[in-house]
Design a protein around this motif. Structure first.
Motif, PDB file in Angstrom:
ATOM      1  N   THR A  83       0.806  -1.230   0.000  1.00 26.94           N
ATOM      2  CA  THR A  83       0.000   0.000   0.000  1.00 26.94           C
ATOM      3  C   THR A  83       0.835   1.275   0.000  1.00 26.94           C
ATOM      4  OG1 THR A  83      -0.156  -0.110   2.423  1.00 26.94           O
ATOM      5  CG2 THR A  83      -1.938  -1.132   1.148  1.00 26.94           C
ATOM      6  N   ALA A  84       2.131   1.111   0.152  1.00 29.17           N
ATOM      7  CA  ALA A  84       3.036   2.268   0.037  1.00 29.17           C
ATOM      8  C   ALA A  84       4.340   1.768  -0.551  1.00 29.17           C
ATOM      9  CB  ALA A  84       3.276   2.925   1.388  1.00 29.17           C
ATOM     10  N   LEU A  85       4.798   2.427  -1.601  1.00 29.45           N
ATOM     11  CA  LEU A  85       6.024   2.027  -2.291  1.00 29.45           C
ATOM     12  C   LEU A  85       6.980   3.205  -2.370  1.00 29.45           C
ATOM     13  CD1 LEU A  85       4.510   0.006  -5.285  1.00 29.45           C
ATOM     14  CD2 LEU A  85       5.643  -0.931  -3.270  1.00 29.45           C
ATOM     15  N   TYR A  86       8.260   2.921  -2.140  1.00 30.28           N
ATOM     16  CA  TYR A  86       9.310   3.909  -2.310  1.00 30.28           C
ATOM     17  C   TYR A  86      10.109   3.530  -3.567  1.00 30.28           C
ATOM     18  CZ  TYR A  86       8.382   4.073   2.766  1.00 30.28           C
ATOM     19  OH  TYR A  86       7.791   4.106   4.010  1.00 30.28           O
ATOM     20  N   GLU A  87      10.270   4.485  -4.473  1.00 33.34           N
ATOM     21  CA  GLU A  87      11.034   4.303  -5.703  1.00 33.34           C
ATOM     22  C   GLU A  87      10.478   3.211  -6.625  1.00 33.34           C
ATOM     23  OE1 GLU A  87      13.464   6.267  -6.717  1.00 33.34           O
ATOM     24  OE2 GLU A  87      13.507   7.460  -4.888  1.00 33.34           O
ATOM     25  N   PRO A  88       9.160   3.031  -6.718  1.00 38.79           N
ATOM     26  CA  PRO A  88       8.631   2.062  -7.677  1.00 38.79           C
ATOM     27  C   PRO A  88       8.906   2.526  -9.108  1.00 38.79           C
ATOM     28  CG  PRO A  88       6.847   3.406  -6.854  1.00 38.79           C
ATOM     29  CD  PRO A  88       8.064   3.764  -6.037  1.00 38.79           C
ATOM     30  N   ALA A  89       8.977   1.567 -10.030  1.00 42.06           N
ATOM     31  CA  ALA A  89       9.325   1.862 -11.420  1.00 42.06           C
ATOM     32  C   ALA A  89       8.130   1.607 -12.334  1.00 42.06           C
ATOM     33  CB  ALA A  89      10.510   1.008 -11.852  1.00 42.06           C
ATOM     34  N   PHE A  90       7.956   2.486 -13.317  1.00 41.27           N
ATOM     35  CA  PHE A  90       6.873   2.365 -14.280  1.00 41.27           C
ATOM     36  C   PHE A  90       7.390   2.768 -15.659  1.00 41.27           C
ATOM     37  CE2 PHE A  90       5.032   3.213 -10.157  1.00 41.27           C
ATOM     38  CZ  PHE A  90       4.023   2.266 -10.071  1.00 41.27           C
ATOM     39  N   SER A  91       6.905   2.095 -16.664  1.00 41.55           N
ATOM     40  CA  SER A  91       7.298   2.412 -18.037  1.00 41.55           C
ATOM     41  C   SER A  91       6.063   2.373 -18.924  1.00 41.55           C
ATOM     42  CB  SER A  91       8.331   1.399 -18.536  1.00 41.55           C
ATOM     43  OG  SER A  91       8.752   1.716 -19.847  1.00 41.55           O
ATOM     44  N   TYR A  92       5.903   3.435 -19.711  1.00 43.59           N
ATOM     45  CA  TYR A  92       4.747   3.500 -20.607  1.00 43.59           C
ATOM     46  C   TYR A  92       4.979   4.582 -21.657  1.00 43.59           C
ATOM     47  CZ  TYR A  92       0.087   4.417 -22.425  1.00 43.59           C
ATOM     48  OH  TYR A  92      -0.981   4.604 -23.259  1.00 43.59           O
ATOM     49  N   GLY A  93       4.690   4.247 -22.900  1.00 41.75           N
ATOM     50  CA  GLY A  93       4.666   5.236 -23.977  1.00 41.75           C
ATOM     51  C   GLY A  93       5.953   5.995 -24.168  1.00 41.75           C
ATOM     52  N   GLY A  94       7.094   5.366 -23.889  1.00 45.10           N
ATOM     53  CA  GLY A  94       8.377   6.045 -24.057  1.00 45.10           C
ATOM     54  C   GLY A  94       8.876   6.761 -22.825  1.00 45.10           C
ATOM     55  N   ALA A  95       8.153   6.638 -21.708  1.00 43.58           N
ATOM     56  CA  ALA A  95       8.570   7.273 -20.449  1.00 43.58           C
ATOM     57  C   ALA A  95       8.892   6.194 -19.419  1.00 43.58           C
ATOM     58  CB  ALA A  95       7.482   8.183 -19.907  1.00 43.58           C
ATOM     59  N   PHE A  96       9.972   6.401 -18.709  1.00 47.16           N
ATOM     60  CA  PHE A  96      10.350   5.509 -17.599  1.00 47.16           C
ATOM     61  C   PHE A  96      10.466   6.374 -16.355  1.00 47.16           C
ATOM     62  CE2 PHE A  96      13.475   3.594 -14.764  1.00 47.16           C
ATOM     63  CZ  PHE A  96      12.985   2.308 -14.647  1.00 47.16           C
TER      64      PHE A  96
END
Length: 492
Positions: A83-96
């Protein structure tokens, strides 16, 4: 093309050429300075503290060299119900994006928190948050709010551990960030296409230093002459700079006298550079010098202003003097030097102020260069009420040499700059800050902070004390030499 991190996206918004060079020719970048590295490290420390606002979170620990692993860990933690994340990573549509803090809102949506070590929300923070929000929502997580967490500069440190609830302010920037998100897909596509092509041709200009100083300034400005480049004209605007470059003018020496758009101050610089001879208003200089009362005490402070205050009763980014140098200058030319460098672990201000009052005595002008020393003395008087009357008597004796010199002289070597770093070698060419182990105030501050935060070993402490003494001492000896030279120019 691989996805753009939020930092590279921001670099591309500032200057596409800078982004292209960062991706394809990183070897051309200027090395990270000691002061820049301190700022980066300080930002990391602030980010870790801000995590305490959302206790119980789980950190995605994979670093920037392992983006795929960070993405996989983020997906796993979300699937496990974090329920709480520090420094999670996401990538979508050319953005990281590596989000500083992501917290569940309790209704199936999430709150995004971008942590900044600044004391307020800046425009550049909005586009930073926008590209992160774009990556998060594109990955399937709806956001309720988008927030900037920044330092509250009114926070007063009471010693011991920091109180995150008081240290930080959370600013809800959802509306502004969502408005900025509208342009993110187009910006990503534009920057991605640019990176697939050759090095873009972008003219030098204000984007070289705003909102951040570019890593590639040296490379992009290499076509300019080392001496008297047109970029050295004070406060030159992009339209005037580009007009000069279009006319083939790269040196101030070649600027036409009637070139349109130049300010009065810029025309004065052009004129004195072309003659190659200093200009002195001897009568005006003599009149201003007559204000001095001998002996003259030349004063310079060194200060620190850490984001995270070190001493009880101080605030974030509050300037705290830890060192001074005084050269006491007699009318006949004799000079005596006194100094203080706080060596203990506690707040430097009281002991520094007590030593200073003893060293300047009750007679003679106290000179400084720019308003900085006046500001520090006024702050000391506020912080130390018991010493305030004596400090205010010193303030009444202050004489600023910077406006005295700039009002009555022009020197081609300063190109209109008034910093003592430019003025000293122009008028006193045998003195220079070049090749000194500490040659600027930012480095002086960082080196001292390394000592007081326990990051320096005994050898580094000894070397830093020696180098700080040399640097601060030169600042006030410079004023001795400048004053003697001004007296000579004025014929007094």
């Amino acid at each position: 093309m691989s996805s753009l991190s939020k930092s590279r996206f921001q670099k591309g918004l500032q200057c596409p050429k800078a982004l292209w060079l960062a991706v394809h020719r990183r070897d051309l970048a200027a090395p990270v300075t000691e002061s820049q590295q301190w700022i980066f490290d300080q930002g990391s420390e602030v980010g870790r503290l801000a995590q305490q606002l959302f206790p119980g979170g789980v950190e995605v620990t994979e670093d920037h060299r392992h983006p795929d692993e960070a993405l996989a860990t983020t997906r796993r933690l979300l699937a496990e119900g974090a329920t709480a994340l520090y420094e999670p990573a996401f990538s979508y549509g050319g953005a990281f994006a590596r989000v500083d803090i992501l917290a569940a809102a309790g209704d199936g949506r999430w709150d995004l928190y971008e942590v900044k070590s600044s004391g307020s929300v800046k425009d550049v923070h909005i586009t930073d948050a926008a590209v992160q929000a774009y990556a998060v929502e594109g990955s399937g997580l709806p956001l309720r709010t988008i927030n900037i967490v920044h330092i509250d500069t009114s926070y007063v440190y009471d010693g011991g551990g920091y109180d995150p609830g008081a240290l930080f302010t959370i600013a809800d920037v959802t509306d502004r960030a969502r408005a900025a998100m509208a342009s993110v897909p187009g910006d990503l596509a534009r920057l991605g296409a640019m990176l697939e092509g050759p090095e873009p041709q972008v003219r030098i200009g204000s984007q070289c230093s705003s909102p951040y100083t570019c890593d590639f300034v040296g490379y992009c400005h290499a076509f300019l002459p080392v001496e008297y480049p047109v970029t050295a004209l004070p406060r030159i605007s992009d339209p005037v700079l580009h007009a000069l470059l279009d006319a083939g003018v790269t040196s101030i020496r070649d600027v036409p006298d009637s070139f349109p758009g130049l300010t009065t101050a810029q025309r004065e610089v052009v004129a004195v550079v072309k003659t190659g001879q200093p200009y002195v208003d001897a009568a005006g200089l003599a009149r201003d010098l007559a204000r001095l009362r001998w002996p003259v005490h030349h004063l310079d402070f060194e200060t620190v202003n850490p984001a995270l205050p070190l001493w009880q009763g101080t605030r974030p980014y509050q300037q705290i003097p830890f060192q001074y140098s005084i050269h006491t200058h007699h009318e006949g030319g004799d000079v005596e030097h006194s100094e203080y460098l706080h060596a203990g672990p506690g707040d430097p201000r009281r002991e520094l102020a007590e030593h200073l009052l003893a060293d300047v005595g009750e007679t003679g002008s106290v000179t400084h260069y720019t308003r900085y020393e006046r500001t520090q003395l006024e702050a000391l008087a506020t912080a130390l009420p018991g010493l305030a009357p004596a400090i205010r008597r010193v303030i009444e004796r202050l004489v600023d040499l910077a406006p005295l010199i700039s009002a009555n002289t022009r020197h081609p070597a300063t190109v209109g700059r008034t910093s003592i770093k430019q003025v000293l070698p122009a008028w006193c060419p045998t003195l220079s800050y070049a090749d000194m182990p500490i040659a600027d105030g930012q480095t002086a501050s960082v080196r001292y902070l390394r000592i007081v935060t326990g990051r320096a070993d005994a050898h580094e402490v000894a070397a830093t004390v020696r180098d700080l003494t040399e640097y601060c001492g030169l600042d006030t000896y410079a004023m001795v030499c400048l004053l003697e030279e001004m007296r000579r120019q004025a014929g007094v």
